[in-house]
Design a protein around this motif. Structure first.
Motif, short mmCIF file in Angstrom:
data_model
loop_
_atom_site.label_atom_id
_atom_site.label_comp_id
_atom_site.label_asym_id
_atom_site.label_seq_id
_atom_site.Cartn_x
_atom_site.Cartn_y
_atom_site.Cartn_z
N ASN A 234 -8.16 -13.73 1.61
CA ASN A 234 -9.08 -13.42 2.71
C ASN A 234 -9.12 -11.91 2.87
O ASN A 234 -8.08 -11.28 3.10
CB ASN A 234 -8.62 -14.07 4.00
N VAL A 235 -10.31 -11.33 2.73
CA VAL A 235 -10.46 -9.87 2.81
C VAL A 235 -11.51 -9.53 3.85
O VAL A 235 -12.38 -10.33 4.18
CB VAL A 235 -10.86 -9.28 1.44
N ASP A 236 -11.43 -8.30 4.40
CA ASP A 236 -12.43 -7.87 5.38
C ASP A 236 -12.64 -6.37 5.30
O ASP A 236 -11.90 -5.66 4.60
CB ASP A 236 -12.05 -8.31 6.80
N ARG A 237 -13.67 -5.89 6.00
CA ARG A 237 -14.00 -4.46 5.97
C ARG A 237 -12.94 -3.60 6.65
O ARG A 237 -12.91 -2.38 6.43
CB ARG A 237 -15.35 -4.22 6.65
N ALA A 238 -12.10 -4.20 7.47
CA ALA A 238 -11.06 -3.43 8.16
C ALA A 238 -9.87 -3.15 7.25
O ALA A 238 -8.96 -2.41 7.63
CB ALA A 238 -10.59 -4.19 9.40
N GLY A 239 -9.86 -3.75 6.06
CA GLY A 239 -8.78 -3.50 5.11
C GLY A 239 -7.59 -4.43 5.25
O GLY A 239 -6.55 -4.20 4.63
N THR A 240 -7.73 -5.51 6.02
CA THR A 240 -6.62 -6.46 6.12
C THR A 240 -6.82 -7.56 5.09
O THR A 240 -7.94 -7.89 4.72
CB THR A 240 -6.50 -7.07 7.53
N ILE A 241 -5.72 -8.12 4.63
CA ILE A 241 -5.75 -9.10 3.55
C ILE A 241 -4.81 -10.26 3.88
O ILE A 241 -3.65 -10.05 4.23
CB ILE A 241 -5.29 -8.48 2.21
N GLY A 242 -5.33 -11.46 3.79
CA GLY A 242 -4.49 -12.65 3.91
C GLY A 242 -4.39 -13.32 2.55
O GLY A 242 -5.38 -13.48 1.85
N VAL A 243 -3.18 -13.69 2.17
CA VAL A 243 -2.93 -14.30 0.87
C VAL A 243 -2.39 -15.71 1.07
O VAL A 243 -1.42 -15.91 1.81
CB VAL A 243 -1.93 -13.48 0.04
N THR A 244 -3.01 -16.70 0.43
CA THR A 244 -2.52 -18.07 0.45
C THR A 244 -2.52 -18.59 -0.98
O THR A 244 -3.53 -18.48 -1.69
CB THR A 244 -3.42 -18.98 1.31
N VAL A 245 -1.38 -19.12 -1.41
CA VAL A 245 -1.25 -19.66 -2.76
C VAL A 245 -0.83 -21.12 -2.65
O VAL A 245 0.19 -21.44 -2.05
CB VAL A 245 -0.21 -18.87 -3.58
N HIS A 246 -1.66 -22.01 -3.22
CA HIS A 246 -1.38 -23.45 -3.19
C HIS A 246 -0.91 -23.91 -4.56
O HIS A 246 -1.47 -23.50 -5.60
CB HIS A 246 -2.64 -24.24 -2.82
N GLY A 247 0.10 -24.78 -4.57
CA GLY A 247 0.60 -25.37 -5.81
C GLY A 247 0.87 -26.84 -5.63
O GLY A 247 0.61 -27.42 -4.57
N PRO A 248 1.40 -27.51 -6.66
CA PRO A 248 1.71 -28.93 -6.55
C PRO A 248 2.74 -29.18 -5.45
O PRO A 248 3.52 -28.29 -5.10
CB PRO A 248 2.29 -29.27 -7.94
N PRO A 249 2.78 -30.38 -4.88
CA PRO A 249 3.75 -30.70 -3.82
C PRO A 249 5.17 -30.39 -4.25
O PRO A 249 5.61 -30.79 -5.34
CB PRO A 249 3.55 -32.21 -3.59
#
Length: 288
Positions: A234-249
């Motif tokens: 997740n990125v935005d013009r304010a320069g903040t970043i959210g990272v989510t990584v999904h894998g197998p259960p």
């Protein structure tokens, strides 16, 4: 005897149907189950270039809408926040601790709410009518009689023991409010830290809170899949970043390996790769 045999067969069939239903439900639950790593950071990057690079690199790119609107005629904010920013709320602070919140509602309407400090209830005798009227005239562009009518509605709700709240038929006008706040001095700017685009301009007068402008700047969700792992940025013009990584259960990865995979994606998209060093991952082995 034949009737008993038939009844037995029906009972067995019913049990099998129930077992099959539970099995199918279990398969559905498992198919939606996943392990998840989450983290966030900030960096200086060109938002538009990152989205263009992501699209050309095969990422799924979803630009996220807001509940606000983009006001016309505030060129300074267009330059600072981008021409796709939206205003969602204006807050005025009174010296007594009373706060007037004007929030973008459906259509062209504006929600008006008065709170005490930290959103505490406000008695009708604590509502400053002249101050409220002046702010509503400024923010809504209405005549004094119309503004006083809205103040009367707020005071009536408070007198009934309810939160002072009503709706104005006019849309919030940002340009005159922004000019009034800027006349007091430069704001303190706060941002959220997960790529959701939240930006707040906080203004003070002689060290006391004067008001706030709440915005949502351009934001997007970038998704990249690599085998059984899915990377969502997740990125935005304010320069903040959210990272989510999904894998197998139940799947787990060494943090160094995970960080390196994010660093590589940052570098490929035009985000400073060193920003990955600030990521602190939280792990959840299952959504259930």
């Amino acid at each position: 005897m034949k009737a008993l045999r038939t009844l037995g067969l029906l009972l067995v069939a019913a049990v099998l149907v129930v077992v099959a239903a539970y099995a199918a439900f279990g398969v559905i639950l498992y198919s939606f189950d996943q392990a998840t790593y989450t983290a966030n950071t900030t960096a200086v990057y060109d938002y538009d270039e990152v989205l263009t690079t992501a699209e050309s690199s095969g990422y799924a790119v979803e630009r996220v809408d807001s509940v606000g609107f983009h006001p016309d005629g505030v060129t300074a904010l267009d330059a600072a926040l981008g021409d796709d920013y939206e205003v969602t709320r204006v807050v005025f602070h009174h010296e007594s601790g009373v706060e007037l919140h004007l929030t973008v509602a459906d259509g062209d309407r504006t929600e008006l709410v008065v709170y005490g400090r930290e959103y505490t209830p406000v008695d009708s005798d604590r509502l400053p009518p002249a101050w409220l009227t002046d702010r509503l005239q400024l923010a809504l562009g209405v005549d004094r009689a119309t503004a006083e009518g809205y103040v009367d509605e707020l005071r009536s709700r408070a007198a009934d023991g309810e939160t002072p709240q009503t709706y104005a038929d006019e849309r919030l006008r940002l340009a005159p409010v922004y000019a009034a706040f800027e006349a007091e001095g430069s704001p303190i700017v706060r941002t959220s830290g997960d790529g959701q685009g939240g930006v707040v301009y906080q203004y003070t007068t002689d060290g006391a809170d004067a008001g706030e402008l709440w915005f949502v700047v351009g934001r997007a969700e970038l998704t990249d899949r690599d085998g059984r792992w899915t990377y969502v940025l997740n990125v935005d013009r304010a320069g903040t970043i959210g990272v989510t990584v999904h894998g197998p259960p139940g799947a787990e990865r060494a943090e160094g390996d995970l960080r390196e995979s994010i660093r590589d994606r940052f570098a490929a998209l035009g985000i400073p790769p060193d920003a990955a060093a600030d990521l602190t991952f939280e792990y959840d082995g299952s959504v259930w």
